[in-house]
Design a protein around this motif. Structure first.
Motif, PDB file in Angstrom:
ATOM      1  N   TYR A 188       0.836  -1.186   0.000  1.00  0.00           N
ATOM      2  CA  TYR A 188       0.000   0.000   0.000  1.00  0.00           C
ATOM      3  C   TYR A 188       0.880   1.247   0.000  1.00  0.00           C
ATOM      4  CZ  TYR A 188      -4.293  -2.663   0.949  1.00  0.00           C
ATOM      5  OH  TYR A 188      -5.362  -3.500   0.864  1.00  0.00           O
ATOM      6  N   SER A 189       0.294   2.342  -0.451  1.00  0.00           N
ATOM      7  CA  SER A 189       1.027   3.602  -0.502  1.00  0.00           C
ATOM      8  C   SER A 189       1.302   4.112   0.909  1.00  0.00           C
ATOM      9  CB  SER A 189       0.224   4.651  -1.272  1.00  0.00           C
ATOM     10  OG  SER A 189      -0.914   5.043  -0.531  1.00  0.00           O
ATOM     11  N   ALA A 190       2.301   4.988   1.016  1.00  0.00           N
ATOM     12  CA  ALA A 190       2.639   5.577   2.312  1.00  0.00           C
ATOM     13  C   ALA A 190       1.453   6.352   2.882  1.00  0.00           C
ATOM     14  CB  ALA A 190       3.853   6.491   2.158  1.00  0.00           C
ATOM     15  N   HIS A 191       0.674   6.991   2.018  1.00  0.00           N
ATOM     16  CA  HIS A 191      -0.503   7.749   2.469  1.00  0.00           C
ATOM     17  C   HIS A 191      -1.532   6.821   3.104  1.00  0.00           C
ATOM     18  CE1 HIS A 191      -3.665  10.807   2.397  1.00  0.00           C
ATOM     19  NE2 HIS A 191      -4.445   9.903   1.859  1.00  0.00           N
ATOM     20  N   THR A 192      -1.796   5.670   2.472  1.00  0.00           N
ATOM     21  CA  THR A 192      -2.779   4.725   2.994  1.00  0.00           C
ATOM     22  C   THR A 192      -2.324   4.132   4.319  1.00  0.00           C
ATOM     23  OG1 THR A 192      -3.498   4.175   0.754  1.00  0.00           O
ATOM     24  CG2 THR A 192      -4.049   2.604   2.484  1.00  0.00           C
TER      25      THR A 192
END
Length: 314
Positions: A33-37
């Motif tokens: 998953y992305s760092a934001h998620t």
């Protein structure tokens, strides 16, 4: 009687942090998953940890369906919107599912908890003719204006997310190339198509970029200092472009994505094709764009239904 300090009461139980850390590593390393998620999941779970500290939860087995409901109720009473409650519940379900898989919980206590009813807001879109006319009218030639026009054209031509466009490197765009490979949510790659005017706007920007980019800078879109444009800078450029050209709306990347999807669906009617172009994992996410305006629906009905065609005067 004097109450205990709130800060001490709101600390998460001792068992909590290791379980959350393991889950976040799983999201980063296995799910990719992305760092934001991952950061959003961490914030939600830390909030639940503080609740568990207040509730004197001493072990994972003490977290049951009633605890989850009570946590969401507390958040609602604190003024959280339904969308935030949905996100909390989604984060908890994912965490508990991981703990069950790792045999640290016997069952997922969040599966029986129903999320509050969520009113889905229709995406705000820009009239296609208005946006096209504004782009065609904008013929200023300085580097900043060329960059702004390239950003607007690319967002509207492809339906890319802000994070996807921000991450583009110049090597992704060959001469005369009419498509781009972008990396979306979950690091899934997809192909997006470039319209002729988007390609021309990008070519104009590439000519400016050559004199502006720092040595070894890979980013497609760079600032006047030669480094990759930040997401905030991209959003600010779109906002300023709309104001400078008298568009009359607050322009942001997601509004252009909404407009791309809506206009594509209005003119093609192909929901699955639009799903692929947007990079949606589920068709239900794309279905929000089926809000065609009534005039368009009436025209389609009149043109398509054999018993609805209006009688023409002789």
């Amino acid at each position: 009687m004097k109450a205990a300090p709130a800060a001490a009461e709101s600390e998460a139980p001792a068992f909590f942090a290791p379980l959350v850390d393991d889950y976040l590593r799983y999201l980063r390393d296995e799910k990719r998953y992305s760092a934001h998620t991952v950061a959003a999941a961490e914030r939600d779970l830390r909030q639940f940890g503080r609740y568990c500290g207040l509730a004197r939860v001493a072990a994972p087995e003490q977290i049951d369906v009633h605890r989850v409901r009570d946590f969401l109720g507390a958040q609602r009473r604190a003024g959280r919107e339904p969308a935030s409650l949905h996100r909390y519940l989604s984060s908890l379900r994912g965490w508990f599912r991981f703990l069950v898989r790792e045999q640290r919980l016997s069952a997922n206590p969040a599966t029986q908890v129903r999320a509050p009813k969520l009113q889905r807001k229709l995406p705000a879109v820009i009239d296609a003719e208005t946006l096209s006319a504004t782009l065609d009218r904008d013929t200023t030639g300085d580097a900043a204006a060329i960059l702004a026009r390239a950003l607007v054209e690319l967002f509207y031509s492809t339906g890319m997310r802000l994070a996807e466009l921000h991450a583009l490197d110049v090597v992704a765009l060959d001469a005369r190339q009419q498509e781009l490979t972008v990396t979306g949510k979950g690091r899934k790659q997809r192909i997006v198509l470039l319209g002729g005017k988007a390609r021309a706007a990008l070519d104009a920007w590439l000519a400016c970029r050559a004199a502006q980019a720092g040595i070894g800078e890979p980013a497609l879109f760079v600032s006047s200092r030669g480094s990759r444009l930040s997401r905030a800078a991209i959003a600010r450029i779109l906002r300023d472009w709309a104001r400078r050209n008298g568009l009359g709306v607050h322009l942001h990347p997601h509004r252009l994505r909404h407009s791309f999807a809506t206009h594509m669906l209005e003119n093609s009617g192909d929901l699955r094709a639009v799903q692929e172009m947007l990079g949606h994992a589920h068709l239900s996410t794309t279905q929000i764009y089926t809000h065609l305006d009534w005039k368009h629906l009436a025209k389609v009905y009149d043109d398509a239904h054999p018993r609805a065609r209006r009688r023409r005067d002789p």
